[in-house]
Design an enzyme around this catalytic site. Structure first.
Site, short mmCIF file in Angstrom:
data_model
loop_
_atom_site.label_atom_id
_atom_site.label_comp_id
_atom_site.label_asym_id
_atom_site.label_seq_id
_atom_site.Cartn_x
_atom_site.Cartn_y
_atom_site.Cartn_z
N ALA A 36 0.83 -1.20 0.00
CA ALA A 36 0.00 0.00 0.00
C ALA A 36 0.86 1.25 0.00
O ALA A 36 1.79 1.39 0.80
CB ALA A 36 -0.92 0.00 1.22
N CYS A 121 -3.20 -9.14 4.24
CA CYS A 121 -2.97 -7.86 4.92
C CYS A 121 -3.30 -7.97 6.41
O CYS A 121 -4.39 -8.40 6.78
CB CYS A 121 -3.81 -6.77 4.28
SG CYS A 121 -3.53 -5.14 5.00
N ASP A 225 11.07 -12.22 4.33
CA ASP A 225 12.51 -12.17 4.63
C ASP A 225 13.38 -12.46 3.41
O ASP A 225 14.43 -13.10 3.53
CB ASP A 225 12.87 -13.12 5.78
CG ASP A 225 12.24 -12.72 7.10
OD1 ASP A 225 11.63 -11.63 7.16
OD2 ASP A 225 12.35 -13.49 8.07
#
Length: 390
Positions: A36, A121, A225
């Site tokens: 976003a 999200c 990661d």
């Protein structure tokens, strides 16, 4: 600018280079994660240019309600650069009917070539509505949304991105993966964290391996990661996943996609730009934002959030950093950048973590959400968000 050597060497790494999403070959198997306020058209352009047009670059989150209502901001966010192929949109929604209408609108108006669904999200404004990483806990609701999306998509491939679950006691990825296969989803991306972990700690790559074993019928992409091309190769090697999704690792470092292409294709050249090259990319990023927004000042202001990421690890005084973070014109940005020691080489350790690192957050959920994973009463169009992006 310096380089170092890194190549894909194992069968798993080389096999991942054959990833396809529907009719679209994704070579190398690298996807830009929707973020976003970040993965708008200008940032996608930069990443795509460094990748030589290779890979898949997904828009920031588009809310289905805002799309079908033709919200002005949302219509801006779905504008693609003429060179973007395929055009990838990520949709967020909690109401199956609204999701279906949004997908049909995309198909009928030729707004995109690929649709990704957001079930990952973790931010409160999304999970408190039962969306994002909260939604897969409600298995019938997930199935209904996937069914509506796929049945309205026609020839467009539909993928999904999700997390391990809500928290350690409410894991959902394996059930969600099986539902996805049943409903015709083309590929799944899994972030190896729960919603409660947010972006803290270490991503659980074993969860990616378990999902790959659980749904061998479709591609599984790993997320979490990936700070370097070596991390991407290692994830494929250790999990058997079919590709990688890169998010925070490319913040202030769009040339990471050049590294990823080099690693998977075996050319082995890793980008290590000096500050002079970084400053040039910073100028271009701000300029692209201004052109996209139709206003230089708005573009430079929007660029401010990227400054610290681009300068991570470089010796830049605190006052100069502060001034760079409040610029409002390209001329001012250029003047400040010219005042840096531009001959500085790429800093040791700058390939490491960047962006948000918070974790152990309480997940904000609708009242009674966790009582029954099969009770979806009260979840309807009223739970939809009405704005897209950040």
């Amino acid at each position: 600018m310096t380089t170092e050597t890194l190549t894909a060497t194992t069968p798993a790494e080389r096999a991942a280079a054959q990833l396809s999403v529907g009719p679209y070959a994704v070579r190398p198997p690298v996807v830009l994660a929707p973020m976003a306020g970040i993965t708008n058209a200008p940032f996608r352009t930069l990443c795509r240019e460094f990748a030589g047009g290779k890979g898949l670059f997904v828009s920031e989150m588009i809310t289905t309600r805002a799309l079908v209502e033709r919200n002005e901001k949302t219509m801006q966010l779905i504008r693609f650069d003429p060179g973007e192929t395929p055009r990838s949109i990520q949709l967020y929604g909690v109401d199956p009917a609204t999701v279906g209408r949004a997908v049909r609108m995309i198909v009928d108006e030729d707004l995109a070539d690929h649709i990704d669904l957001n079930f990952g999200c973790p931010v409160p404004k999304v999970t408190r509505k039962g969306g994002g990483s909260a939604l897969p806990y409600k298995r019938p609701l997930l199935r209904a949304i996937l069914h509506e999306a796929v049945s309205n998509a026609g020839a467009l491939p539909v993928t999904m991105k999700m997390r391990k679950g809500i928290d350690a006691d409410h894991l959902t990825s394996l059930d969600a993966g099986r539902i996805a296969v049943d409903e015709g989803i083309t590929a799944i991306a899994l972030h190896g964290r729960t919603a409660a972990e947010h972006y803290g700690g270490t991503a659980d790559w074993d969860a990616i391996a378990r999902l790959k074993e659980h749904v061998p019928e479709i591609p599984v992409l790993g997320n979490g990661d990936i700070w370097s091309a070596e991390d991407a190769l290692r994830m494929v090697r250790e999990t058997g996943c079919d590709g990688v999704v890169v998010g925070r690792g490319c913040l202030g470092r769009p040339w990471l996609f050049a590294d990823l292409v080099a690693a998977f294709e075996g050319t082995g050249e890793m980008t290590r730009p000096a500050l002079r090259q970084v400053a040039a990319v910073m100028h271009r990023h701000a300029q692209l934002l201004g052109e996209w927004l139709g206003d230089e000042t708005r573009g430079v202001i929007d660029f401010r959030k990227h400054v610290a990421w681009y300068l991570k690890g470089f010796a830049v005084g605190s006052e100069l950093r502060r001034q760079l973070a409040v610029t409002s014109s390209l001329a001012q940005l250029d003047e400040l950048l010219a005042g840096l020691d531009l001959d500085q080489p790429w800093p040791a350790g700058a390939d490491g973590p960047r962006g948000r690192t918070s974790g152990n957050n309480r997940v904000v959920l609708p009242d009674g959400w966790l009582k029954d994973p099969y009770d979806c009463a009260g979840i309807d169009a009223g739970a939809e968000l009405d704005t897209s992006g950040g």
